[in-house]
Scaffold this motif. Structure first.
Motif, short mmCIF file in Angstrom:
data_model
loop_
_atom_site.label_atom_id
_atom_site.label_comp_id
_atom_site.label_asym_id
_atom_site.label_seq_id
_atom_site.Cartn_x
_atom_site.Cartn_y
_atom_site.Cartn_z
N UNK A 49 0.85 -1.20 0.00
CA UNK A 49 0.00 0.00 0.00
C UNK A 49 0.88 1.25 0.00
N UNK A 50 0.37 2.27 -0.63
CA UNK A 50 1.08 3.53 -0.74
C UNK A 50 0.24 4.62 -0.10
N UNK A 51 0.89 5.48 0.63
CA UNK A 51 0.20 6.62 1.26
C UNK A 51 0.76 7.92 0.73
N UNK A 52 -0.09 8.94 0.70
CA UNK A 52 0.39 10.27 0.39
C UNK A 52 0.47 10.62 -1.07
N UNK A 53 -0.12 9.79 -1.92
CA UNK A 53 -0.13 10.10 -3.35
C UNK A 53 -1.38 9.49 -3.95
N UNK A 54 -1.76 9.98 -5.11
CA UNK A 54 -2.95 9.47 -5.78
C UNK A 54 -2.58 8.93 -7.15
N UNK A 55 -3.29 7.87 -7.53
CA UNK A 55 -3.13 7.27 -8.85
C UNK A 55 -1.67 6.97 -9.21
N UNK A 56 -0.93 6.34 -8.31
CA UNK A 56 0.47 6.03 -8.64
C UNK A 56 0.57 4.89 -9.63
N UNK A 57 1.67 4.84 -10.35
CA UNK A 57 2.02 3.63 -11.09
C UNK A 57 2.62 2.67 -10.06
N UNK A 58 2.23 1.41 -10.11
CA UNK A 58 2.68 0.44 -9.13
C UNK A 58 3.36 -0.73 -9.81
N UNK A 59 4.38 -1.25 -9.15
CA UNK A 59 5.20 -2.31 -9.73
C UNK A 59 5.44 -3.42 -8.69
N UNK A 60 5.50 -4.66 -9.17
CA UNK A 60 6.00 -5.79 -8.38
C UNK A 60 7.26 -6.33 -9.06
N UNK A 61 8.32 -6.47 -8.27
CA UNK A 61 9.56 -7.06 -8.74
C UNK A 61 9.90 -8.28 -7.87
N UNK A 62 10.69 -9.18 -8.45
CA UNK A 62 11.27 -10.27 -7.67
C UNK A 62 12.78 -10.21 -7.85
N UNK A 63 13.47 -10.45 -6.74
CA UNK A 63 14.92 -10.45 -6.76
C UNK A 63 15.41 -11.77 -6.19
N UNK A 64 16.09 -12.55 -7.03
CA UNK A 64 16.72 -13.77 -6.55
C UNK A 64 18.00 -13.39 -5.81
N UNK A 65 18.47 -14.27 -4.96
CA UNK A 65 19.64 -13.98 -4.12
C UNK A 65 20.82 -13.55 -4.98
N UNK A 66 21.39 -12.38 -4.66
CA UNK A 66 22.57 -11.89 -5.35
C UNK A 66 22.32 -11.49 -6.80
N UNK A 67 21.08 -11.25 -7.17
CA UNK A 67 20.77 -10.94 -8.56
C UNK A 67 20.07 -9.59 -8.68
N UNK A 68 19.81 -9.21 -9.90
CA UNK A 68 19.07 -7.98 -10.16
C UNK A 68 17.59 -8.18 -10.00
N UNK A 69 16.83 -7.18 -10.38
CA UNK A 69 15.38 -7.21 -10.22
C UNK A 69 14.70 -7.65 -11.50
N UNK A 70 13.73 -8.52 -11.35
CA UNK A 70 12.91 -8.97 -12.46
C UNK A 70 11.52 -8.38 -12.30
N UNK A 71 11.09 -7.61 -13.29
CA UNK A 71 9.76 -7.03 -13.23
C UNK A 71 8.71 -8.12 -13.44
N UNK A 72 7.74 -8.18 -12.53
CA UNK A 72 6.67 -9.18 -12.63
C UNK A 72 5.39 -8.56 -13.17
#
Lengths: 114, 112
Positions: free
Chosen positions: A24-47
């Motif tokens: 959840x996000x507070x203090x802003x309206x209509x944000x763009x929202x993202x889910x990422x997964x990060x494997x151990x020691x790796x970069x971020x994968x956009x889900x």
């Protein structure tokens, strides 16, 4: 000021069990929202990302799904977890209409599937 | 595969020294951003550099961008133990998609 929350902070779930992670996000309206997964020691994968209520774009075919039932709420779900779903899950938001600018990340949820 | 590739993968320096890490990418970009991640935490935005900029400063951070070589560097001057973290570059391509592409990160360790 804006704040982003994620829970739970850590989670241990057996293979085949369901999953629900909330952001959840507070203090802003209509944000763009993202889910990422990060494997151990790796970069971020956009889900998933969302530009509005009920609007979800999926980036990676998998057994996960996302929903945005309210403007500032983003949920990541699974009906049956796999071992490969283990990882660090990060939610992020960005100002409406500001694709390409900085993203603000939550503290993350560490998921271990056993 | 990730577009952004950081180099080196890991870096260990003494406090007070400068740390330089590099990021290479493959496609045309709108901008490039650097983030810091402390162990087990979320990412924190450090700096954004647009494709028409060559250098940008923020405190002890200096970022350069060479679009002809498709590369960027992050310099941290006078490093401190508190700078110990992983650093990621993220590119926002001009291809019209709405996603950032994160690199695999450089793990920086600053020894006191």
């Amino acid at each position: 000021s804006q704040t982003i929350h994620q829970w739970p902070a850590t989670l241990v779930q057996p293979v085949g069990s369901p999953l629900s992670l909330e952001c959840t996000v507070e203090g802003t309206s209509n944000p763009n929202l993202y889910w990422y997964r990060q494997a151990a020691g790796r970069g971020l994968q956009l889900l998933f990302y969302s530009v509005g209520i009920g609007q979800i774009s999926s980036e990676v075919p998998q057994n996960l799904s996302a929903s945005r039932p309210q403007d500032r709420q983003f949920i990541l779900s699974s009906k049956k977890l796999l071992l490969s779903d283990s990882g660090f899950y990060l939610c992020a938001w960005q100002g409406a209409g500001s694709f390409g600018y900085e993203q603000y990340f939550g503290p993350g949820t560490r998921l271990t599937v056993t | 595969s990730q577009q952004g590739e950081e180099d080196p993968q890991a870096l260990s320096i003494q406090e007070g020294e400068n740390a330089t890490m590099n990021c290479s990418y493959k496609t045309s970009i709108n901008n490039l951003q650097w983030y810091r991640q402390n162990s087990g935490r979320g990412l924190v935005h450090l700096i954004l550099i647009r494709s028409n900029e060559r250098e940008k400063h923020s405190g002890r951070l200096r970022v350069t961008l060479d679009t002809s070589k498709k590369s960027s560097s992050l310099l941290i001057t006078a490093s401190r133990a508190a700078d110990t973290a992983s650093y990621f570059c993220a590119t926002f391509p001009t291809s019209g998609t709405y996603k950032y592409i994160f690199g695999t990160g450089t793990r920086l360790k600053v020894l006191a």
